[in-house]
Write a protein that holds these residues in place. Structure first.
Motif, short mmCIF file in Angstrom:
data_model
loop_
_atom_site.label_atom_id
_atom_site.label_comp_id
_atom_site.label_asym_id
_atom_site.label_seq_id
_atom_site.Cartn_x
_atom_site.Cartn_y
_atom_site.Cartn_z
N ASP A 53 -4.00 4.41 -5.63
CA ASP A 53 -2.90 5.38 -5.67
C ASP A 53 -1.65 4.64 -6.15
O ASP A 53 -1.07 3.86 -5.39
CB ASP A 53 -2.69 5.96 -4.26
N PRO A 57 2.10 1.50 -1.83
CA PRO A 57 2.02 0.05 -1.95
C PRO A 57 0.55 -0.39 -1.92
O PRO A 57 -0.28 0.28 -1.31
CB PRO A 57 2.78 -0.46 -0.72
N PRO A 58 0.23 -1.52 -2.61
CA PRO A 58 -1.18 -1.93 -2.67
C PRO A 58 -1.74 -2.31 -1.30
O PRO A 58 -1.01 -2.75 -0.41
CB PRO A 58 -1.16 -3.13 -3.61
N ASP A 59 -3.05 -2.11 -1.17
CA ASP A 59 -3.77 -2.43 0.06
C ASP A 59 -3.92 -3.95 0.18
O ASP A 59 -4.52 -4.58 -0.71
CB ASP A 59 -5.14 -1.74 -0.03
N GLN B 36 -11.33 8.77 -5.81
CA GLN B 36 -10.03 8.41 -6.39
C GLN B 36 -8.94 8.33 -5.33
O GLN B 36 -7.99 7.59 -5.44
CB GLN B 36 -9.63 9.43 -7.47
N ALA B 38 -7.53 6.91 -2.37
CA ALA B 38 -7.76 5.65 -1.67
C ALA B 38 -7.72 5.86 -0.16
O ALA B 38 -6.79 6.47 0.35
CB ALA B 38 -6.71 4.64 -2.08
N ALA B 42 -4.49 -0.18 4.07
CA ALA B 42 -3.04 -0.42 4.09
C ALA B 42 -2.38 0.32 5.26
O ALA B 42 -1.52 -0.21 5.94
CB ALA B 42 -2.42 0.03 2.78
#
Lengths: 113, 238
Positions: A53, A57-59, B36, B38, B42
């Motif tokens: 996405d 922010p990136p995982d 798609q 995610a 996080a």
């Protein structure tokens, strides 16, 4: 096609190239290179998967996994290259016995000595 | 024959190419079939960041949340150097060493670069707690400096076994001691108390940088240093 799909497709293609190289080449250094190419493809996939996405922010977890993976692949490469050097020192060539190409009579003579 | 693929029969290779292509397409299909949307971790990591002691999420995952992975990974690195040394490779002199005798450029460049590289390594390790960086990045730069020094033969190979081996084991040792020490405090393995987490992570990372850098540089050398040093002295005397 999203950014992630592009990276995913490319990394899987690179992986296949590495797999082909790993099977098709008998020379051990080429095999080690091929495994490294396969590894890089996986790293590319993981890094791109960390940001599927683009707005979020990136995982961090795949990033950490790639860092771990790089160190493991460096360790593997070093050990495999050292093994290859040892095989070369013992037999005079960097091939496994099953796959070694026909060596010249002169060379065979050297090995036997 | 050398330098080319050794499967000479054309048909074998054609079958192999077809198999690789089919396998590759299967992998591509699998990758595209991934959702798609995610559902990454996080959102699990973010709320717990204050407990980790650092502000860089990657460092938090590496040394705190998934510290077990990192601990084992350092173990793998240590195992690699033990395995390489156990192969007892014959020492070789690099082509560059002979080249070194003829040109002063490389020696000058190495003298210029190595201190800067060590500074960068220290900075990378230090900044790892809040931004991109950390023990592995710092260790890689230390290793780069080490490889340069080895190639240029600017440092005598270390002959003190104990010192060298303790430097190699130091990073893994402290990490393991901290991980196990947490059990004595009544925590789980690798569960740092949040108020001490920062200083523990920084200490582990600092020692890890030295150990990782040294291990990687010695993996490049491949030979047990003191064995190579003895060999080198013998050659020099001849």
């Amino acid at each position: 096609m999203s950014q992630f799909s592009l990276y995913a497709v490319i990394s899987m293609l690179i992986f296949s190239i590495g797999l082909y190289g790993f099977i098709a080449h008998a020379h051990l250094v080429r095999k080690i290179l091929a495994v490294n190419i396969m590894g890089s493809a996986i790293f590319l996939l993981l890094i791109s998967a960390a940001r599927r996405d683009p707005t979020a922010p990136p995982d961090p977890v795949p990033h950490a996994m790639v860092l771990t993976g790089i160190v493991v692949s460096v360790s593997f490469t070093a050990f495999a290259l050292a093994l290859t050097r040892r095989i070369y020192a013992e037999t005079g060539q960097a091939y496994l016995p099953e796959t070694e190409p026909a060596i010249s009579a002169q060379k065979q003579d050297i090995v036997q000595k | 024959m050398r330098g080319r693929a050794n499967i000479t029969q054309l048909w074998t290779r054609v079958i192999l190419v077809v198999c690789s292509v089919v396998f590759g397409l299967g992998l591509v299909w699998t990758a595209l079939a991934l959702p798609q949307e995610a559902t990454g971790l996080a959102r699990v990591v973010k709320p717990r960041m204050p407990e980790s002691g650092v502000t860089n999420p990657v460092t938090a995952v590496l040394l705190n949340f998934r510290g077990y992975d990192t601990l084992l990974e350092i173990g793998v690195l240590l195992l690699a150097i033990i395995a390489v040394w156990s192969l007892r490779l014959a020492p070789t002199r690099t082509a560059l060493e002979r080249f070194m005798a003829e040109t002063p450029v490389l020696a000058y460049l190495v003298r210029l670069l190595v201190p800067v590289m060590l500074l960068v390594a220290g900075y990378l390790t230090w900044i790892g707690s809040s931004r991109a960086g950390g023990a592995f990045q710092g260790g890689a730069v230390v290793a780069g400096a080490g490889v340069l020094l080895l190639l240029a033969a600017m440092v005598p190979l270390p002959r003190r076994r104990r010192l060298l081996r303790s430097l190699l084991v130091m990073g893994f040792g402290l990490f393991l001691a901290v991980a196990g020490g947490m059990l004595l405090l009544g925590n789980n393995l690798l569960e740092y108390p949040p108020e001490r987490a920062y200083i523990l992570i920084l200490a582990i990372e600092t020692l890890l940088t030295v150990s990782i850098g040294l291990t990687l540089a010695l993996l490049f050398l491949g030979v047990i240093p003191e064995v190579a040093a003895i060999q080198q002295r013998r050659e020099d005397n001849v």
